[in-house]
Design a protein around this motif. Structure first.
Motif, short mmCIF file in Angstrom:
data_model
loop_
_atom_site.label_atom_id
_atom_site.label_comp_id
_atom_site.label_asym_id
_atom_site.label_seq_id
_atom_site.Cartn_x
_atom_site.Cartn_y
_atom_site.Cartn_z
N LEU A 23 -10.82 -3.36 4.77
CA LEU A 23 -9.88 -2.70 5.67
C LEU A 23 -9.18 -3.78 6.48
O LEU A 23 -9.82 -4.51 7.23
CB LEU A 23 -10.66 -1.76 6.59
N GLU A 53 2.18 5.94 4.21
CA GLU A 53 1.44 6.99 4.89
C GLU A 53 2.05 8.35 4.52
O GLU A 53 3.24 8.46 4.26
CB GLU A 53 1.53 6.81 6.41
N ASP A 61 -9.68 6.64 12.51
CA ASP A 61 -9.47 7.46 11.31
C ASP A 61 -9.75 6.65 10.04
O ASP A 61 -10.49 7.09 9.15
CB ASP A 61 -8.03 7.99 11.33
N LYS A 62 -9.19 5.45 9.97
CA LYS A 62 -9.32 4.65 8.75
C LYS A 62 -10.75 4.10 8.59
O LYS A 62 -11.27 4.02 7.48
CB LYS A 62 -8.31 3.50 8.77
N ALA A 117 -13.04 6.83 7.37
CA ALA A 117 -12.90 7.09 5.93
C ALA A 117 -13.70 6.06 5.13
O ALA A 117 -14.39 6.41 4.15
CB ALA A 117 -11.42 7.07 5.55
N TYR A 168 2.18 11.69 9.38
CA TYR A 168 0.80 11.33 9.75
C TYR A 168 0.70 11.17 11.25
O TYR A 168 1.50 10.50 11.89
CB TYR A 168 0.38 10.04 9.06
N ALA A 205 -2.34 10.30 13.88
CA ALA A 205 -3.76 9.94 13.98
C ALA A 205 -4.53 10.91 14.87
O ALA A 205 -5.70 11.19 14.64
CB ALA A 205 -3.89 8.52 14.53
N ASP A 251 -7.61 -0.62 2.31
CA ASP A 251 -6.57 0.09 3.06
C ASP A 251 -6.08 -0.83 4.17
O ASP A 251 -6.73 -1.83 4.48
CB ASP A 251 -7.13 1.40 3.64
N VAL A 287 -4.54 -0.73 8.14
CA VAL A 287 -4.19 0.01 9.36
C VAL A 287 -2.97 -0.70 9.94
O VAL A 287 -3.10 -1.77 10.55
CB VAL A 287 -5.36 0.01 10.36
N GLU A 289 -5.87 5.62 15.22
CA GLU A 289 -5.62 5.30 13.82
C GLU A 289 -6.75 4.41 13.27
O GLU A 289 -7.20 4.57 12.14
CB GLU A 289 -4.26 4.62 13.65
N LYS A 295 0.84 -1.19 0.00
CA LYS A 295 0.00 0.00 0.00
C LYS A 295 0.87 1.24 0.00
O LYS A 295 1.98 1.25 0.52
CB LYS A 295 -0.88 -0.02 1.25
#
Lengths: 363, 325
Positions: free
Chosen positions: A258, A12, A240-241, A244, A16, A18, A227, A229, A237, A9
């Motif tokens: 996720l 970040e 946040d993910k 989204a 970043y 969180a 995504d 984490v 964190e 991926k």
């Protein structure tokens, strides 16, 4: 720490943090405390369950959530009123996070009538539809089509909500999971497939069970968002993910996968002696550097949201709550033999509304 | 009264329920644009649109499980299996999830789903496509099982099944799809669990379900014609719930019973019914309960042989004579 498969991926964004993410920046004192408290409550509940299990009070399997608390708490903390949740058999953390009570949970473990499923489901099968919690499922990956169906129903009814369908890293190789991915992507269903990747499907490590560069990336084959984490131990964190992904689901009715990297401290279930597939040092290393409670505690101490005194108080309250739940469970009655045949058919339980005739039971 | 086919009766039932309840929808492989592999849903996409009539990929575990989840949240999905035989691909979703969800949640959840499709042999499609799993489905507490043998029942039972708050396995028959009979226009329901005495008699009860019971009617004609034997013919229509009362009343009257069905003999519905009769009407029996099933092997492909593997009028006739010896 176990050798992790390299994530492909995008890295970040540099710097970043969180805590500074919009979903977290606005968190107030009480909300931060609430996140911490919920994680502590899960851990103390699980520890009390383990003791009861060792005392022979709990039958069957017991899959503890210790080490993974930040995931259930983080995910549930960003859910809205039309968001629904379903998971597998390691379900105690999710149940507490949605607001189920320790008493009804512990009583369920004890097989008592006061349990959340009247003693008919057990530790792996907690449910509370009134809190949008749909279980608690025993077959690896079997709940994922159901979660997809929750999302289907939400979209059908025109509700702005999403389904969070949780699974472990062992579930990703089940056909039902892939079929669900396809249906969700094909029909743009508002579902988030959350993989709690604790590195081991029972006693088999990820490297020994799953092909490909990462579990989440398989979503690409279905044209789905995904995504990872990396710091699943960081409740902020996670928030946040997940937020989204929820936004994508709510606003564009898009599914996503996720993968949340985490770790469990105990065996797959309590029956697993945990001596064949990993080194104790690996567990100790994770505990000492990435423990979700410890990481949150340090951050909140630094922010002066927590004090040593408050930490002790929260801990003490959680221990007492767990202890009380064990006493409640102990004092509760078992279901009766007559109860065995209740809750099988809706029609039998609602005789005034029964439309069918004839025998439904044959003993 | 209009004469319509079994196929049209099913279509009418689903259409009426879709019009009555916004939570009812039909899903399955080829049900929409293709108009149904067996044309059960012909014209329904044009009439009700893609929200209510939904084509799925070939993905039985996925879409049946999805239907179970949607039913938990209040939809009433009717899921078509192109062949009921494909239930095995979705076994975990049906028998672990749909069947158990109410129980494991202590009654907090119910699952108003209908899973329907043809469950029969006799069309030369081989063993994989010719399963008759009514006893396998009925084995599972929490599940209901319905097997209509004619157009009137198909419509009335389907409407009841859709309104039922428990999961219903609705097993049809491709050979019956084109069979016609008089069916009233508009609303009527046939309750689950109510057997139908198709022919009254005094000498022998031929009990059964599905297409085999239609053959039993012809066998009963032969018995009358050749031997002046009056056979009673009882169509169960519903396996679970089961109309024990009608079965037992018939046996108490005739003192002899023959069960006919298309399934294999081991742990079949007939085996269960024979057990119930021996438990509850043993003293009324003048002969052991006899069963006539398919010949106990996987469904053979060879067309002339498959006809002989399944129950035939001749085999039922002979079995009835043996019961009367």
């Amino acid at each position: 720490m176990t050798k992790k498969t390299t994530s492909t991926k995008k890295p970040e964004v540099a710097g970043y943090n969180a805590r500074q993410a919009p979903i977290n920046a606005k968190l107030g004192h009480d909300e931060l405390l609430g996140l911490y408290r919920d994680m502590v409550r899960i851990r103390r509940f699980e520890e009390r369950c383990l003791r009861s299990y060792q005392q022979g009070k709990i039958g069957g399997f017991l899959h503890l959530y210790i080490g993974q608390e930040s995931i259930a708490v983080g995910c549930v903390s960003v859910m809205g009123k039309n968001d629904h949740i379903i998971t597998a058999y390691r379900d105690h953390g999710h149940a507490l996070a949605v607001g189920m009570g320790m008493n009804e949970m512990m009583a369920e473990n004890y097989g008592k009538y006061t349990g959340c499923s009247k003693g008919k489901g057990g530790s792996m099968h907690y449910f509370d539809p009134s809190r949008n919690f749909w279980g608690g499922h025993g077959i690896v990956g079997g709940q994922i089509p159901l979660g997809t169906g929750l999302a289907y129903a939400l979209k059908y009814k025109g509700l702005k909500g999403a389904a969070l369908a949780f699974m472990g890293d062992g579930a990703v190789n089940q056909g039902a999971v892939h079929e669900s991915y396809n249906l969700a992507a094909l029909w743009s269903l508002p579902v988030i497939f959350v993989i709690e990747n604790n590195g081991y499907s029972m006693g088999t490590s990820q490297e020994r069970s799953s092909a490909g560069p990462s579990l989440a990336q398989r979503a690409e084959g279905y044209g789905m968002n995904w995504d990872i984490v990396e710091n699943g131990h960081d409740v902020l964190e996670v928030r946040d993910k997940v937020a989204a992904a929820l936004k994508l689901a709510h606003e564009k009715s898009l599914p996503s996968v996720l993968e949340i990297r985490t770790y469990r401290y105990r065996g797959h279930s309590v029956a697993d002696p945990d001596t064949t597939y990993r080194d104790k040092k690996e567990i100790e290393e994770y505990k000492s550097t990435k423990d979700p409670l410890m990481v949150c505690q340090s951050a909140l101490l630094a922010e002066k949201v927590l004090t040593e005194e408050l930490i002790a108080k929260i801990d003490e309250a959680a221990r007492a709550e767990a202890e009380n739940s064990a006493q409640f469970a102990e004092a509760s009655p078992y279901p009766t033999v007559e109860d065995i045949k209740k809750d099988v058919y809706w029609e039998i339980d609602n005789p005034a509304d029964r439309k069918s005739e004839g025998a439904l039971f044959f003993d | 009264m209009p004469v319509i086919t079994y196929r049209e009766a099913l279509r009418a039932a689903m259409s009426e329920e879709i019009e009555r309840d916004p939570n009812v929808l039909l899903m399955g492989e080829e049900v929409a644009q293709f108009n149904g592999a067996y044309k059960i849903s012909e014209g329904m996409l044009a009439k009700y649109g893609p929200k209510r009539i939904v084509d799925t990929p070939i993905s039985e575990a996925g879409f049946i499980g999805m239907g179970v989840g949607a039913a938990m949240l209040g939809l009433r999905p009717v899921m078509e299996l192109m062949f009921f035989s494909f239930y095995s691909v979705a076994f975990d979703q049906i028998f672990n999830n749909a069947a158990n969800i109410r129980y494991m949640s202590g009654g907090l959840i119910n699952c108003p789903i209908v899973i329907r499709g043809p469950a029969n042999g006799g069309t030369n499609v081989g063993a994989t496509h010719s399963h008759t799993p009514e006893s396998i489905a009925a084995y599972h507490p929490g599940i209901k099982v319905v097997v209509p043998s004619n157009a009137y029942d198909a419509k009335g039972l389907m409407k009841s099944a859709i309104r039922d708050n428990d999961p219903v396995m609705f097993m049809e028959n491709t050979i019956l799809y084109g069979e016609s009979m008089e069916v009233p226009d508009g609303e009527y329901l046939v309750p689950l669990g109510k057997a139908n005495v198709l022919r009254e008699g005094t000498d022998l009860s031929i009990i059964g379900h599905g297409r085999a019971i239609q053959m039993a009617l012809k066998a009963a004609d032969l018995l009358k014609e050749k031997h002046n034997i009056n056979a009673e013919v009882v169509d169960l229509r519903s396996i679970r719930p089961l109309d024990e009362e009608t079965i037992l009343n018939s046996v108490k009257k005739t003192n002899r019973a023959l069960y006919v069905e298309e399934s294999k003999p081991f742990c079949s519905v007939g085996a269960m019914v024979a057990c119930i009769i021996s438990d509850k009407a043993f003293d009324y029996l003048d002969a052991p309960v006899k069963r006539l099933t398919s010949i106990d092997a996987p469904a053979i492909y060879s067309p002339p042989l498959e006809k002989l593997q399944l129950p035939t009028v001749e085999r039922i006739y002979q079995a009835a004579l043996e019961t009367l010896k």
